[in-house]
Enzyme design. Structure first.
Site, PDB file in Angstrom:
ATOM      1  N   ASP A  25      12.194  53.930  12.679  1.00 33.26           N
ATOM      2  CA  ASP A  25      13.525  54.459  12.364  1.00 33.26           C
ATOM      3  C   ASP A  25      13.431  55.382  11.145  1.00 33.26           C
ATOM      4  OD1 ASP A  25      16.176  54.863  11.707  1.00 33.26           O
ATOM      5  OD2 ASP A  25      16.454  52.851  10.862  1.00 33.26           O
ATOM      6  N   ASN A  27      16.055  57.418   9.936  1.00 30.98           N
ATOM      7  CA  ASN A  27      17.273  57.726   9.179  1.00 30.98           C
ATOM      8  C   ASN A  27      18.024  56.487   8.693  1.00 30.98           C
ATOM      9  OD1 ASN A  27      18.185  56.831  11.591  1.00 30.98           O
ATOM     10  ND2 ASN A  27      19.520  58.562  12.050  1.00 30.98           N
ATOM     11  N   ASP A  29      19.328  53.848  10.198  1.00 34.44           N
ATOM     12  CA  ASP A  29      20.482  53.229  10.873  1.00 34.44           C
ATOM     13  C   ASP A  29      20.063  51.961  11.629  1.00 34.44           C
ATOM     14  OD1 ASP A  29      19.075  54.276  12.980  1.00 34.44           O
ATOM     15  OD2 ASP A  29      20.712  55.484  13.806  1.00 34.44           O
ATOM     16  N   ASP A  33      13.912  56.191  16.304  1.00 33.04           N
ATOM     17  CA  ASP A  33      14.345  57.534  16.727  1.00 33.04           C
ATOM     18  C   ASP A  33      13.148  58.473  16.851  1.00 33.04           C
ATOM     19  OD1 ASP A  33      13.763  58.246  14.035  1.00 33.04           O
ATOM     20  OD2 ASP A  33      15.762  57.584  13.440  1.00 33.04           O
ATOM     21  N   ASP A 102      10.119  58.912  31.043  1.00 33.11           N
ATOM     22  CA  ASP A 102      10.630  57.934  32.010  1.00 33.11           C
ATOM     23  C   ASP A 102      11.625  58.650  32.916  1.00 33.11           C
ATOM     24  OD1 ASP A 102      11.276  55.274  33.042  1.00 33.11           O
ATOM     25  OD2 ASP A 102      10.569  54.558  31.105  1.00 33.11           O
ATOM     26  N   ASP A 206      11.032  54.890  37.285  1.00 37.32           N
ATOM     27  CA  ASP A 206      11.682  53.586  37.182  1.00 37.32           C
ATOM     28  C   ASP A 206      12.107  53.071  38.564  1.00 37.32           C
ATOM     29  OD1 ASP A 206      12.978  51.665  35.216  1.00 37.32           O
ATOM     30  OD2 ASP A 206      14.734  52.226  36.398  1.00 37.32           O
ATOM     31  N   GLU A 260       6.967  52.562  39.079  1.00 35.63           N
ATOM     32  CA  GLU A 260       7.172  51.129  38.866  1.00 35.63           C
ATOM     33  C   GLU A 260       7.445  50.525  40.231  1.00 35.63           C
ATOM     34  OE1 GLU A 260       9.927  48.078  36.259  1.00 35.63           O
ATOM     35  OE2 GLU A 260      10.847  49.767  37.251  1.00 35.63           O
ATOM     36  N   HIS A 331       7.800  46.980  28.083  1.00 33.45           N
ATOM     37  CA  HIS A 331       9.063  46.631  27.420  1.00 33.45           C
ATOM     38  C   HIS A 331       9.873  45.588  28.175  1.00 33.45           C
ATOM     39  CE1 HIS A 331      10.029  49.401  30.542  1.00 33.45           C
ATOM     40  NE2 HIS A 331      11.308  49.097  30.422  1.00 33.45           N
ATOM     41  N   ASP A 332       9.416  45.183  29.363  1.00 33.22           N
ATOM     42  CA  ASP A 332      10.146  44.192  30.161  1.00 33.22           C
ATOM     43  C   ASP A 332       9.455  42.836  30.173  1.00 33.22           C
ATOM     44  OD1 ASP A 332      12.133  45.956  30.999  1.00 33.22           O
ATOM     45  OD2 ASP A 332      10.976  46.614  32.744  1.00 33.22           O
TER      46      ASP A 332
HETATM   47  C1  NOJ Z   1      13.025  48.800  35.108  1.00 33.37           C
HETATM   48  C2  NOJ Z   1      12.975  49.044  33.621  1.00 33.37           C
HETATM   49  O1  NOJ Z   1      11.651  48.880  33.179  1.00 33.37           O
HETATM   50  C3  NOJ Z   1      13.945  48.074  33.001  1.00 33.37           C
HETATM   51  O2  NOJ Z   1      13.838  48.040  31.600  1.00 33.37           O
HETATM   52  C4  NOJ Z   1      15.342  48.451  33.454  1.00 33.37           C
HETATM   53  O3  NOJ Z   1      16.247  47.480  32.986  1.00 33.37           O
HETATM   54  C5  NOJ Z   1      15.438  48.504  34.979  1.00 33.37           C
HETATM   55  N1  NOJ Z   1      14.322  49.171  35.577  1.00 33.37           N
HETATM   56  C6  NOJ Z   1      16.683  49.240  35.396  1.00 33.37           C
HETATM   57  O4  NOJ Z   1      16.550  50.593  35.129  1.00 33.37           O
END
Ligand code: NOJ
Length: 562
Positions: A25, A27, A29, A33, A102, A206, A260, A331-332
């Site tokens: 980050d 700035n 907040d 970013d 993405d 995605d 994905e 990230h999931d």
């Molecule tokens: C897969 C993404 O990796 C995930 O983070 C997102 O919530 C879903 N697709 C919906 O876009």
């Protein structure tokens, strides 16, 4: 538009995923970013990565942290401006780092102009950009079919203006686009070309396997948790649609396109990624992660044999025919140390380095996720309020009003699987907020940041970070890793993962102890007596390959045999 030959640079590339909200980050907040990313480009260069996959940074109301896009051609206010983005890509390219954006086009945000128009009237020119249906039952007040959203509840939302329902496979603020409409496909092609013309080097697509829905949208077969999959995963026209986007956009640039592909089998992956099919270049499969759970959420006791089987199947299955995307984190998903080396405490550094060897000596393009290079771990979530993820908040709503009774039990499960584990701020140093931000971050910092951070790892020659640098440098241009065949050794072993890579006269021998205790290992005779050079060792001392070895906790080696 420039026509370029596809060099397939991704076959020798190491990719680093940035989740911009949690990276850096600039700035104050509390939200990461783009200028923050720019300030860390030297970290990436130093690590030796060749490309960045940037999670969505487009305009978005953030119902799903940017995976709900309201303008595909502009940057989210919280992240900066298009000029910042241009500086970022220039900074990357100047350092020899490519950028993969993405591409989230199964759905948009409900705040996208197309949807705002679409919901206005049945004869609006944008009506058919989305999937609208009349409801069932008296007065059409029941959803058009029984499909469920991936995030819980019905996949349909009623809209009073036109008294019809729209489909959303994720949150109700993420309406699904109608890919059967040629205009929608043309929009996607235009979006891709817009970013290619600004210099991007590829896309991560995605939930791309969901874009084509079965004609008539039939009810899904009975399933307590998720329904409808069989009618929208790898749907009837998906290959035709991907070929069109490839023909009219992706193939015109020197790109990497990675899809994905939850639930994909090897045969399906080949249909998506075999070079002569001209669709995508590789696909993220989820089998190794999912093999750790029942019904996606209930953890099974870790068993190396399940993971090993998945690794081998994908290595054999795509060899010479397709291309793997290698990863343990994104990230999931929770942090790999927690998922694949339970009981790592006390041996965190060795375990993280061992996992790096186990996955990244295989064939395919390696993807590492921010924080993996310093061995970040899951956050000790205790209450719903600490979790920001829309999935956890949906579960919370479903369990309401028994909230108070169930919170503790639910959190025990959720804290192991929550996507927030990967989304806590990047730990740069031991100062306040882990050096991520000068003010309170949007999500809690893992309390272990004073121990686990980039600055500390930089100073320590035997840190995880410095080990990754060696591994990435060793991998670079290594033909045995890029092109070599794969051979598993002792496949049923519960403790040790052992495989070889062969290319012409060279042979790589990989051995990884997945236990937090000492384990006896017997090398194959033909390997132990060859002249061998130790290329990587997570304990960092000279370790000749003998026929019989006692491996230390999580010990892992890579030998070059001649
Ligand atoms: C897969 C993404 O990796 C995930 O983070 C997102 O919530 C879903 N697709 C919906 O876009």
């Amino acid at each position: 538009m420039s026509e370029q030959k596809k060099t397939r640079w991704y076959k020798d590339a190491f990719v680093y995923q940035i989740y911009p909200r949690s990276f850096s980050d600039s700035n104050g907040d509390g939200i990461g970013d783009i200028p923050g990313i720019i300030s860390k480009l030297d970290h990436l260069k130093d690590l030796g990565v060749d490309a960045v996959w940037l999670s969505p940074c487009y305009k978005s109301p953030n119902d799903d942290n940017g995976y709900d896009i309201s303008d595909y051609r502009d940057i989210m206010d919280e992240f900066g401006t298009l000029d910042d983005w241009k500086n970022m890509i220039k900074g990357m390219h100047d350092r020899g780092i490519k950028l993969i954006m993405d591409l989230v086009v199964n759905h948009t945000s409900d705040e996208h102009q197309w949807f705002k128009e679409s919901r206005q009237s049945k004869d609006n020119p944008y009506r058919d950009y989305y999937i609208w249906r009349k409801g069932k039952g008296k007065n059409g007040k029941k959803p058009p079919n029984n499909w469920t959203s991936r995030f819980g509840g019905s996949a349909w939302e009623y809209d009073a203006t036109t008294e019809e329902w729209y489909l959303h496979l994720f949150t109700k603020k993420q309406p699904d686009l109608n890919w059967d409409n040629l205009k929608v496909r043309q929009e996607v092609i235009d979006i891709c070309n817009y970013w290619f013309n600004l210099g991007v080097d590829g896309f991560r697509c995605d939930v791309i396997t969901y874009i084509s829905k079965a004609a008539g949208l039939p009810d899904g077969k009975f399933n307590l948790v998720v329904r409808g999959d069989e009618h929208f995963t790898h749907g009837p026209n998906i290959h035709e649609y991907l070929k069109q986007v490839n023909r009219e956009s992706w193939s015109k640039y020197d790109t990497m396109i990675v899809g994905e592909a939850a639930g994909v089998t090897i045969d399906q992956a080949l249909l998506y990624t075999a070079e002569d099919r001209e669709e995508m270049d590789c696909a993220f499969q989820f089998e190794h992660y999912e093999s750790n759970f029942w019904m996606h959420i209930l953890p099974k006791k870790f068993d190396l044999r399940r993971i090993q089987k998945v690794f081998s199947r994908w290595q054999f299955g795509l060899m010479q025919k397709g291309w793997n995307a290698l990863y343990l984190e994104n990230h999931d998903q929770p942090r790999s140390l927690n998922s694949y080396t339970p009981g790592f405490e006390g041996h965190r550094e060795e375990a993280a380095k061992m996992l790096a060897i186990a996955i990244f000596m295989q064939q395919g393009t390696p993807f590492m996720y921010q924080g993996e290079e310093i061995g970040m771990t899951n956050y000790p979530f205790r209450s719903y309020d600490e979790c920001k993820d829309v999935v956890v908040q949906n579960i919370r709503k479903m369990l309401n009003p028994l909230d108070k009774i169930f919170e503790k039990t639910a959190m025990k499960l959720l804290s192991r699987v929550s996507r927030d584990n990967a989304r806590t701020p990047m730990q740069w140093n031991a100062s306040e907020n882990a050096g991520f931000s000068s003010s309170e971050p949007w999500i809690k910092v893992n309390p272990n940041f004073t121990e686990i951070n980039v600055e500390k790892d930089k100073e320590n020659p035997s840190s995880i970070l410095n080990f990754y640098k060696k591994l990435i440098a060793f991998r670079k241009g290594n033909e045995t890793i890029i092109k070599g065949s794969f051979k598993e050794n002792d496949p049923g072993n519960k403790e040790i993962l052992c495989y070889e890579r062969w290319y012409h006269g060279e042979r790589l021998f990989v051995v990884c102890n997945f236990k937090n205790t000492e384990v006896n290992f017997r090398a194959p005779l033909d390997a132990a007596y060859l002249s061998c050079e130790l290329a990587l060792h997570n304990y960092g001392y000279d370790r000749p390959l003998l026929q019989s070895l006692v491996l230390r906790p999580y010990e892992a080696m890579v030998y070059v045999l001649k």
